[in-house]
Design a protein around this motif. Structure first.
Motif, short mmCIF file in Angstrom:
data_model
loop_
_atom_site.label_atom_id
_atom_site.label_comp_id
_atom_site.label_asym_id
_atom_site.label_seq_id
_atom_site.Cartn_x
_atom_site.Cartn_y
_atom_site.Cartn_z
N GLY A 1 19.24 -7.32 13.07
CA GLY A 1 19.90 -6.86 11.80
C GLY A 1 19.82 -5.28 11.61
N LEU A 2 18.42 -4.97 11.75
CA LEU A 2 18.34 -3.34 11.86
C LEU A 2 19.09 -2.70 12.74
N PHE A 3 18.99 -3.35 14.04
CA PHE A 3 19.82 -2.52 15.15
C PHE A 3 21.27 -2.23 14.65
N PHE A 4 21.70 -3.49 14.13
CA PHE A 4 23.18 -3.60 14.01
C PHE A 4 23.65 -2.37 12.63
N LEU A 5 22.62 -2.37 11.53
CA LEU A 5 22.76 -1.31 10.46
C LEU A 5 22.47 0.15 11.18
N VAL A 6 21.78 0.25 12.21
CA VAL A 6 21.47 1.60 12.67
C VAL A 6 22.93 1.93 13.30
N THR A 7 23.51 1.03 13.94
CA THR A 7 24.77 1.34 14.86
C THR A 7 25.84 1.79 13.98
N MET A 8 25.99 0.97 12.73
CA MET A 8 26.76 1.38 12.02
C MET A 8 26.71 3.06 11.22
N VAL A 9 25.43 3.30 11.14
CA VAL A 9 25.35 4.72 10.78
C VAL A 9 25.80 5.59 11.74
N LEU A 10 25.34 5.11 13.03
CA LEU A 10 25.47 6.16 14.22
C LEU A 10 27.37 6.32 14.51
N GLY A 11 27.80 5.21 14.50
CA GLY A 11 29.17 5.28 14.38
C GLY A 11 29.99 5.91 13.53
N ALA A 12 29.62 5.92 12.14
CA ALA A 12 30.31 6.74 11.08
C ALA A 12 29.78 8.24 11.32
N ALA A 13 28.48 8.42 11.56
CA ALA A 13 28.29 9.88 11.99
C ALA A 13 29.08 10.49 13.04
N ALA A 14 29.22 9.60 13.82
CA ALA A 14 29.94 10.34 15.14
C ALA A 14 31.55 10.51 14.91
N ILE A 15 32.14 10.05 13.98
CA ILE A 15 33.38 10.29 13.58
C ILE A 15 33.55 11.99 13.26
N THR A 16 32.55 12.46 12.47
CA THR A 16 32.38 13.80 12.04
C THR A 16 31.82 14.57 13.47
N ILE A 17 30.69 14.16 13.66
CA ILE A 17 30.14 15.21 14.83
C ILE A 17 30.80 15.14 16.31
N VAL A 18 31.24 13.87 16.65
CA VAL A 18 31.92 13.93 17.91
C VAL A 18 33.24 14.22 17.61
N GLY A 19 33.91 13.60 16.91
CA GLY A 19 35.33 13.50 16.69
C GLY A 19 36.16 14.88 16.22
N THR A 20 35.19 15.93 15.84
CA THR A 20 35.81 17.26 15.42
C THR A 20 35.08 18.25 16.64
N ASN A 21 34.51 17.81 17.64
CA ASN A 21 34.34 18.72 18.58
C ASN A 21 35.09 18.66 19.79
N GLY A 22 35.91 19.56 20.15
CA GLY A 22 36.61 19.66 21.36
C GLY A 22 35.98 19.32 22.57
N ALA A 23 34.64 19.84 22.67
CA ALA A 23 33.74 19.46 23.91
C ALA A 23 33.70 18.12 24.41
N PHE A 24 33.77 16.97 23.56
CA PHE A 24 33.80 15.72 23.92
C PHE A 24 35.44 14.95 24.38
N PHE A 25 36.25 15.73 24.13
CA PHE A 25 37.68 15.61 24.50
C PHE A 25 38.17 15.89 25.66
N GLU A 26 38.85 15.22 26.29
CA GLU A 26 39.53 15.73 27.70
C GLU A 26 40.39 16.67 27.26
N GLY A 27 40.40 17.92 28.14
CA GLY A 27 41.02 19.10 27.98
C GLY A 27 40.65 19.81 26.91
N GLY A 28 39.49 19.46 26.05
CA GLY A 28 39.07 20.20 24.84
C GLY A 28 40.00 19.88 23.63
N GLN A 29 40.93 18.83 23.49
CA GLN A 29 41.83 18.62 22.66
C GLN A 29 41.24 17.55 21.71
N VAL A 30 41.04 18.21 20.53
CA VAL A 30 40.27 17.14 19.48
C VAL A 30 41.25 16.16 19.16
#
Lengths: 557, 104
Positions: free
Chosen positions: A310-339
């Motif tokens: 249960g703890l692990f699942f809750l942690v993954t939820m926070v990680l997924g939601a945080a990645a939306i902003t941190i990963v999802g707006t950073n061109g460095a993580f997309f092919e060709g830098g395209q956000v």
């Protein structure tokens, strides 16, 4: 024996280093990443530590009881961690975070479905499993039924689930390692297969359990550290985290409420049935209940396991939601830098990119090593469950009728482990570049429609007969496999037909119902003398299930 | 003493019936406490998703769906604790008594 162990350990270390050095020259394919030396170094530390444990465990593994159940000497807390380790695969970490990353709240619903089986396993099954079983779940299914037919069938059920699951894990291992370590797919599959053979063949359940415990701690520790580092970036505020996520995601506000995943109630119901009862029918999970000394510890292990999962699942939820902003707006993580374009490494990568974004290369290396270790631990558990179905159920009980000596059984077990390791490597290579998601549906479909019905009915229903159990099991097997083939994922996406014949990806709603119905019908209409004897034998089984009288005890060392 | 006579004694001991009755009732009640809210949740998620879009507070962006799902997980775990504490205490001591009396 000692010498062959050392040789195998040396062999697998060699394989790891060979794969490392073969890496740089072999960069082809678009998705492959540069060789990640910090990840490989950390993984090597894990491998050396676990091989050391295997060596220690091999010294303790003398009898079949040691091999299958670590002599029943694992504590509830240790077993809870190991069960959690078995359940928290790399697919769980990557898959759940990526689901939240792409679909928001739907990912959370999915996580709840994966979680909810655990309390039910405790309330209805854990202590009965411990009191009735010795080495495998077939022990319980065939407790008062026909030893040959029901045990054979239960062993086939186990092996089917194990094989489907192994393919998923091996393919996942190959793809993941190719991405994270920059190693060739085939090398990764071979390394996983070889190490698994060493752990299982020499260290049996003791080594497998400790590998699982270490990995569970690493995975939980890694996940929680990443979550804390991430939350710090949002000023420790969920409000802030979600506000930014809504701004960054193309779904906007829709991110926060149920979307399309569960839009069809019947499909959602079938999925939840399959996950709920499939969890209770996974052979490598059930086997863990026999590693503790008594019902008390068996219950405790589910309590701890449920908490960690249960703890692990809750942690993954926070990680997924945080990645939306941190990963999802950073061109460095997309092919060709395209956000907003294609994520580097594919859709399963958000949590890995997140690790790099907030923890740098060293933390990414650590999490990659943990992911590799996770796959290794899960395949070891699976291989052990498969090997015991072959050696304990099929060889010792069905073929030898219980006359095999402990030494003979051990030999067959080890051969079976090596055989399963080789099979896993071959299947992993054969299924390279295939979409293996349907195999998860298959594994859970078979577990919920073949293993679970016979298991629960044999424990709870006096009227269950061999005839009913056998035909019910066959009905469950044929319908679950058949319906997955006719489902949208296989029939349309893989086989290229226009429309699915069976509209749902998860078959449990039909196949599980059918299995229970056929089992019931052919049991109540069974008027044979054998059926009467089987019903009469329920009393003894019931008393043992309730009180533990005559239950297999801890093995004294 | 033979296994059969121990079993017969257990069977006829009213404490055994008490144990089975209590534990079965407890397990069924707890299962329902987990499954009824879970399936209600699943049903509403697929048929009335807008319910879960309500915000937890004025001006907040967080919907009630998130804490509800988290609550199902946390409550599921707490209930395992409830079961284990009663089973490992009360039920196990009745079991021990039943076994002791049967072996006399």
């Amino acid at each position: 024996m000692k010498r062959s162990l050392t040789a195998l350990i040396a062999g697998s270390l060699l394989a790891v280093s060979f794969a490392v050095f073969a890496g740089p020259g072999a960069i082809e394919g678009v998705e492959k990443q540069p060789v990640n030396f910090s990840a490989i170094a950390m993984f090597m530390i894990f491998v050396i530590a676990t091989l050391g444990i295997t060596k220690w465990a091999a010294g303790k593994t003398k009898t079949t009881a040691d091999f299958y159940t670590a002599g029943g000497g694992i504590t509830g807390f240790q077993n809870g961690l190991a069960i959690a380790g078995d359940y928290m695969s790399a697919a769980t970490l990557l898959g759940l975070t990526s689901m939240v990353y792409f679909k928001g709240y739907d990912g959370f619903i999915y996580a709840v479905c994966f979680f909810i089986g655990w309390p039910i396993i405790l309330f209805l099954m854990a202590e009965r499993l411990r009191n009735l079983g010795k080495f495998t779940f077939a022990d319980i299914a065939s407790y008062r039924l026909d030893q040959n037919r029901i045990r054979t069938f239960a062993a086939i059920g186990s092996l089917t689930v194990v094989c489907f699951y192994l393919i998923v894990q091996m393919v996942g291992a190959g793809q993941l390692i190719q991405l994270l370590f920059g190693l060739e797919y085939n090398y990764a599959v071979v390394v996983v297969g070889l190490l698994m053979m060493v752990y299982v063949t020499f260290g049996g359940m003791t080594a497998t359990t400790w590998v699982q415990i270490i990995k569970a701690c690493l995975l939980l520790g890694g996940g929680i550290s990443l979550m804390l580092m991430t939350l710090a970036q949002f000023g420790w505020s969920f409000e802030n985290l979600f506000t930014k996520a809504i701004e960054s995601h193309k779904l906007g506000e829709k991110l926060m409420s149920p979307g399309t995943l569960m839009a069809d109630p019947i499909s959602a119901f079938s999925l939840s049935l399959g996950l709920l009862f499939g969890t209770a029918g996974l052979p490598h999970i059930m086997m863990r209940f026999f590693t503790v000394p008594n019902a008390k510890e068996a219950r405790k292990s589910v309590f701890y396991a449920t908490g960690f999962i249960g703890l692990f699942f809750l942690v993954t939820m926070v990680l997924g939601a945080a990645a939306i902003t941190i990963v999802g707006t950073n061109g460095a993580f997309f092919e060709g830098g395209q956000v907003g374009g294609k994520l580097i490494g594919g859709g399963n990568m958000p949590v890995m990119h997140l690790a790099k974004a907030v923890g740098g290369d060293i933390f990414l290396g650590f999490l990659s090593a943990v992911a590799f270790a996770t796959i290794l631990a899960v395949v070891s558990g699976l291989a052990l469950a498969g090997a015991s179905a072959i050696s304990h159920d099929l060889y010792a009980r069905v073929i030898k009728k219980g006359t095999a000596s402990s030494a003979q059984e051990m030999k067959v077990t080890r051969i079976a482990s090596v055989g399963l390791g080789l099979t896993a490597i071959l299947l992993g290579i054969a299924f390279k570049d295939q979409n293996v998601l349907f195999l998860v549906a298959l594994a859970f479909g078979v577990a919920s429609s073949v293993n679970f019905p016979v298991l629960i009915l044999s424990m709870y229903w006096k009227g269950l007969t061999t005839r009913g159990a056998l035909w019910g099991g066959i009905a469950g097997l044929v319908s679950s496999v058949g319906l997955v083939i006719l489902s949208p994922t296989v029939w349309v996406k893989i086989l290229g037909n226009k429309a699915a014949i069976f509209p749902y990806d998860h078959p449990a709603i039909v196949s599980m119902t059918l299995a229970f119905f056929v089992t019931w019908l052919l049991s109540v209409t069974d008027k044979s003398a054998r059926a009467a004897a089987e019903a009469a034998a329920f009393e003894e089984q019931f008393i043992r299930a309730q009180t533990g009288l005559g239950a297999a005890g801890a093995h004294a060392h | 003493m033979s296994q059969e006579s121990i079993q017969a004694k257990i069977r006829s001991n009213p404490k055994f019936a008490e144990l089975v009755g209590k534990r079965t009732r407890f397990a069924i009640i707890l299962s329902l406490v987990v499954l009824v809210p879970y399936y209600t949740f699943m049903f509403l998620v697929s048929t009335q998703p807008q319910i879960f879009a309500a915000k937890i507070a004025e001006g907040s962006v967080i919907t009630i769906g998130w804490p509800i799902a988290a609550l199902i997980v946390v409550a599921g775990w707490v209930l395992t604790g409830v079961y284990v504490s009663r089973a490992n205490g009360e039920f196990d001591s009745i079991t021990a008594e039943v076994l002791k009396e049967a072996r006399k």
